[in-house]
Design a protein around this motif. Structure first.
Motif, PDB file in Angstrom:
ATOM      1  N   LEU A 178       7.228   6.465   6.302  1.00  0.00           N
ATOM      2  CA  LEU A 178       7.998   5.247   6.544  1.00  0.00           C
ATOM      3  C   LEU A 178       7.610   4.136   5.573  1.00  0.00           C
ATOM      4  O   LEU A 178       8.469   3.401   5.069  1.00  0.00           O
ATOM      5  CB  LEU A 178       7.809   4.771   7.989  1.00  0.00           C
ATOM      6  CG  LEU A 178       8.431   5.651   9.074  1.00  0.00           C
ATOM      7  CD1 LEU A 178       8.034   5.131  10.455  1.00  0.00           C
ATOM      8  CD2 LEU A 178       9.938   5.724   8.920  1.00  0.00           C
ATOM      9  N   HIS A 179       6.314   4.027   5.282  1.00  0.00           N
ATOM     10  CA  HIS A 179       5.840   3.005   4.351  1.00  0.00           C
ATOM     11  C   HIS A 179       6.414   3.242   2.950  1.00  0.00           C
ATOM     12  O   HIS A 179       6.903   2.311   2.308  1.00  0.00           O
ATOM     13  CB  HIS A 179       4.311   3.006   4.331  1.00  0.00           C
ATOM     14  CG  HIS A 179       3.707   1.824   3.656  1.00  0.00           C
ATOM     15  ND1 HIS A 179       3.801   0.550   4.157  1.00  0.00           N
ATOM     16  CD2 HIS A 179       2.968   1.724   2.524  1.00  0.00           C
ATOM     17  CE1 HIS A 179       3.157  -0.288   3.362  1.00  0.00           C
ATOM     18  NE2 HIS A 179       2.650   0.404   2.354  1.00  0.00           N
ATOM     19  N   HIS A 180       6.372   4.492   2.513  1.00  0.00           N
ATOM     20  CA  HIS A 180       6.908   4.816   1.185  1.00  0.00           C
ATOM     21  C   HIS A 180       8.419   4.562   1.120  1.00  0.00           C
ATOM     22  O   HIS A 180       8.917   4.010   0.138  1.00  0.00           O
ATOM     23  CB  HIS A 180       6.581   6.265   0.816  1.00  0.00           C
ATOM     24  CG  HIS A 180       5.162   6.459   0.423  1.00  0.00           C
ATOM     25  ND1 HIS A 180       4.184   6.775   1.332  1.00  0.00           N
ATOM     26  CD2 HIS A 180       4.535   6.372  -0.776  1.00  0.00           C
ATOM     27  CE1 HIS A 180       3.022   6.871   0.705  1.00  0.00           C
ATOM     28  NE2 HIS A 180       3.214   6.635  -0.572  1.00  0.00           N
ATOM     29  N   VAL A 181       9.141   4.957   2.145  1.00  0.00           N
ATOM     30  CA  VAL A 181      10.588   4.722   2.160  1.00  0.00           C
ATOM     31  C   VAL A 181      10.881   3.222   2.125  1.00  0.00           C
ATOM     32  O   VAL A 181      11.769   2.768   1.384  1.00  0.00           O
ATOM     33  CB  VAL A 181      11.237   5.393   3.398  1.00  0.00           C
ATOM     34  CG1 VAL A 181      12.683   4.943   3.578  1.00  0.00           C
ATOM     35  CG2 VAL A 181      11.165   6.914   3.270  1.00  0.00           C
ATOM     36  N   ALA A 182      10.143   2.445   2.882  1.00  0.00           N
ATOM     37  CA  ALA A 182      10.351   0.996   2.887  1.00  0.00           C
ATOM     38  C   ALA A 182      10.040   0.387   1.521  1.00  0.00           C
ATOM     39  O   ALA A 182      10.771  -0.486   1.043  1.00  0.00           O
ATOM     40  CB  ALA A 182       9.497   0.339   3.974  1.00  0.00           C
ATOM     41  N   VAL A 183       8.970   0.853   0.879  1.00  0.00           N
ATOM     42  CA  VAL A 183       8.632   0.339  -0.453  1.00  0.00           C
ATOM     43  C   VAL A 183       9.725   0.694  -1.460  1.00  0.00           C
ATOM     44  O   VAL A 183      10.114  -0.140  -2.282  1.00  0.00           O
ATOM     45  CB  VAL A 183       7.248   0.856  -0.911  1.00  0.00           C
ATOM     46  CG1 VAL A 183       7.014   0.553  -2.385  1.00  0.00           C
ATOM     47  CG2 VAL A 183       6.153   0.236  -0.064  1.00  0.00           C
ATOM     48  N   PHE A 184      10.245   1.929  -1.384  1.00  0.00           N
ATOM     49  CA  PHE A 184      11.351   2.297  -2.273  1.00  0.00           C
ATOM     50  C   PHE A 184      12.569   1.422  -2.002  1.00  0.00           C
ATOM     51  O   PHE A 184      13.282   1.036  -2.933  1.00  0.00           O
ATOM     52  CB  PHE A 184      11.710   3.774  -2.129  1.00  0.00           C
ATOM     53  CG  PHE A 184      10.711   4.701  -2.768  1.00  0.00           C
ATOM     54  CD1 PHE A 184      10.276   4.517  -4.064  1.00  0.00           C
ATOM     55  CD2 PHE A 184      10.198   5.774  -2.057  1.00  0.00           C
ATOM     56  CE1 PHE A 184       9.351   5.365  -4.654  1.00  0.00           C
ATOM     57  CE2 PHE A 184       9.275   6.635  -2.630  1.00  0.00           C
ATOM     58  CZ  PHE A 184       8.847   6.428  -3.937  1.00  0.00           C
ATOM     59  N   GLY A 185      12.815   1.090  -0.745  1.00  0.00           N
ATOM     60  CA  GLY A 185      13.906   0.178  -0.407  1.00  0.00           C
ATOM     61  C   GLY A 185      13.689  -1.203  -0.999  1.00  0.00           C
ATOM     62  O   GLY A 185      14.627  -1.838  -1.488  1.00  0.00           O
TER      63      GLY A 185
END
Length: 146
Positions: free
Chosen positions: A9-16
């Protein structure tokens, strides 16, 4: 399993976050600029940044490494400092975007002043540039001590 889910979730949010910042940069270079759309995109950037913080804090509290891993990690401190710097830098463009939206609401032919547009591009570019050392700190943080 909690640690894995939080990491994903953290990685997806950072990519967002990176994607919304890139879209801001593209919109600021478009031949025509829609301040209302820019304000909406900037709001998404802010919401995504808050999501990154909430998930990041969750990783520190409930993740597999725990606070002990992070408290003495200089790369964690640098990463947080860079994230705060990016957040503070984003205030300038946000204020300009709001001003432009208000001006465009009263004037259909509104075009942002060239100096303000240049300044907004510079700020957004600097925010994007600071993502590089932030991501480097994240990679180093995960491997500290070397």
């Amino acid at each position: 399993m909690t640690d894995l889910i939080l990491a994903i979730l953290h990685h997806v949010a950072v990519f967002g976050l990176v994607a919304t910042l890139a879209m801001e940069g593209v919109m600021l270079r478009a031949p025509t600029l829609d301040p209302a759309r820019l304000v909406k995109l900037d709001a998404r950037f802010g919401m995504t940044a808050m999501l990154v913080v909430v998930i990041g804090v969750s990783r520190v509290v409930w993740g597999g490494k725990g606070w002990a891993f992070y408290q003495d990690n200089p790369f964690f401190c640098a990463k947080i400092a860079l994230f705060v710097a990016i957040g503070l830098l984003s205030i300038g463009p946000t204020l300009l975007f709001f001003r432009w939206r208000k001006a465009a609401a009263g004037d259909a032919g509104f075009v942002p002043p060239a100096d303000e547009l240049k300044r907004a591009r510079w700020w957004v570019g600097l925010e994007a540039l600071l993502l590089i050392p932030l991501l480097a700190c994240a990679a180093a943080m995960a491997r500290y001590p070397f």
